[in-house]
Design a protein around this motif. Structure first.
Motif, short mmCIF file in Angstrom:
data_model
loop_
_atom_site.label_atom_id
_atom_site.label_comp_id
_atom_site.label_asym_id
_atom_site.label_seq_id
_atom_site.Cartn_x
_atom_site.Cartn_y
_atom_site.Cartn_z
N LEU A 171 -7.52 1.99 14.10
CA LEU A 171 -7.09 2.86 13.00
C LEU A 171 -7.14 2.13 11.66
CD1 LEU A 171 -4.04 4.70 14.62
CD2 LEU A 171 -6.32 5.61 14.18
N ILE A 172 -6.70 0.88 11.65
CA ILE A 172 -6.72 0.14 10.39
C ILE A 172 -8.16 -0.20 10.00
CG2 ILE A 172 -6.57 -2.31 11.11
CD1 ILE A 172 -4.31 -2.64 9.10
N SER A 231 -2.17 7.61 1.74
CA SER A 231 -1.61 8.83 2.30
C SER A 231 -0.73 8.48 3.49
CB SER A 231 -2.73 9.77 2.75
OG SER A 231 -3.45 9.18 3.83
N SER A 232 -0.05 9.48 4.03
CA SER A 232 0.80 9.23 5.19
C SER A 232 -0.04 8.79 6.39
CB SER A 232 1.59 10.50 5.54
OG SER A 232 0.71 11.59 5.78
N GLY A 233 -1.27 9.31 6.50
CA GLY A 233 -2.15 8.89 7.59
C GLY A 233 -2.54 7.42 7.48
N ALA A 259 0.80 -1.22 0.00
CA ALA A 259 0.00 0.00 0.00
C ALA A 259 0.84 1.27 0.00
CB ALA A 259 -0.92 0.00 1.22
N ALA A 260 2.15 1.13 0.01
CA ALA A 260 3.03 2.30 0.21
C ALA A 260 2.80 3.39 -0.83
CB ALA A 260 4.48 1.85 0.19
N LEU A 294 1.10 0.99 10.14
CA LEU A 294 2.33 0.89 10.93
C LEU A 294 2.01 0.78 12.43
CD1 LEU A 294 5.41 0.90 10.90
CD2 LEU A 294 5.33 3.40 11.08
N THR A 295 0.99 1.49 12.88
CA THR A 295 0.59 1.40 14.29
C THR A 295 0.10 0.00 14.63
OG1 THR A 295 -0.06 3.73 14.30
CG2 THR A 295 -0.88 2.38 16.10
#
Length: 230
Positions: free
Chosen positions: A143-144, A77-79, A72-73, A85-86
């Protein structure tokens, strides 16, 4: 050509990790032995084995999340990347918690079984691992879940978010709240682990790919236009 960076290879590893790690995680949670000190002392080998296998399953799921992050990189978006990552870091921390649990509690049960899984056995080192894992693990999956919902995978996100939070509550709040002798902890953990494992399987099935919201809107508009013309 670097095989490790090939999208097809990354998706294959992501799928394999989810298909293996999800069910293995659920099986180890179901097989979790009694949590009070006397039972752990009497069945130390089985306690260590189940926690070792659960730690392995979490390590496999971490590999799967790393594959999702890599796939998905370029699309998120960075969010969105921070959400994945979290969840990845939270899963790694829970891996550490399970390793600590599976090694520390059998040793304590041999000389002070009444202390196991009680506040009397919480020290700074162990408390740091437990606290960090209990913050980032459920937070990461919430978050995911929100991220997946925005990209057309609402059910996958709901299973991961709900399952991750309920499982984490069972492993700490329920355990220390009701005590190591209560069966409520096992019930809550399994109730969380089942949707959590299924969510990872569904995430693996998608191979870490995220549809863009704009693309979904375009498809909906195109479908509506086609129906109108028909």
């Amino acid at each position: 050509m670097n095989l490790v960076t090939e999208p097809t290879f990354v998706r294959s590893v992501t799928r394999l990790a989810g298909f293996v790690g999800g069910p293995l995680f659920l099986l180890t949670v179901i097989a979790h032995p009694a949590r009070d000190g006397h039972d752990i002392a009497a069945n130390a080998s089985w306690y260590i084995f189940t926690h070792t296998m659960e730690a392995i399953s979490l390590l496999i799921l971490t590999v799967g999340l790393a594959g999702v992050l890599a796939s998905a990189a370029r699309r998120l978006s960075s969010g969105g990347l921070a959400a994945i990552l979290t969840a990845l870091v939270g899963t790694m921390l829970w891996f550490g918690l399970i390793v600590y649990d599976g090694s520390h509690n059998p040793a304590t049960a041999m000389y002070a079984p009444e202390r196991v899984h009680t506040s009397a056995d919480v020290d700074f080192e162990g408390g740091t691992i437990v606290l960090a894992a209990n913050i980032l693990f459920p937070l990461g999956y919430v978050l995911i879940a929100a991220l997946l919902a925005r990209h057309g995978q609402r059910w996958t996100g709901l299973l991961l978010g709900f399952g991750g939070v309920v499982y984490a509550l069972g492993g700490t709040v329920s355990l220390f709240g009701f005590g190591p002798h209560s069966t409520i902890t096992s019930i809550v953990e399994i109730a969380g682990a089942a949707p959590f494992a299924l969510g990872h399987v569904l995430l693996a099935r998608a191979g870490g790919r995220f549809r863009s919201p704009a693309h979904d809107a375009y498809r909906s508009e195109s479908d509506g236009l086609s129906l109108a013309q028909g």
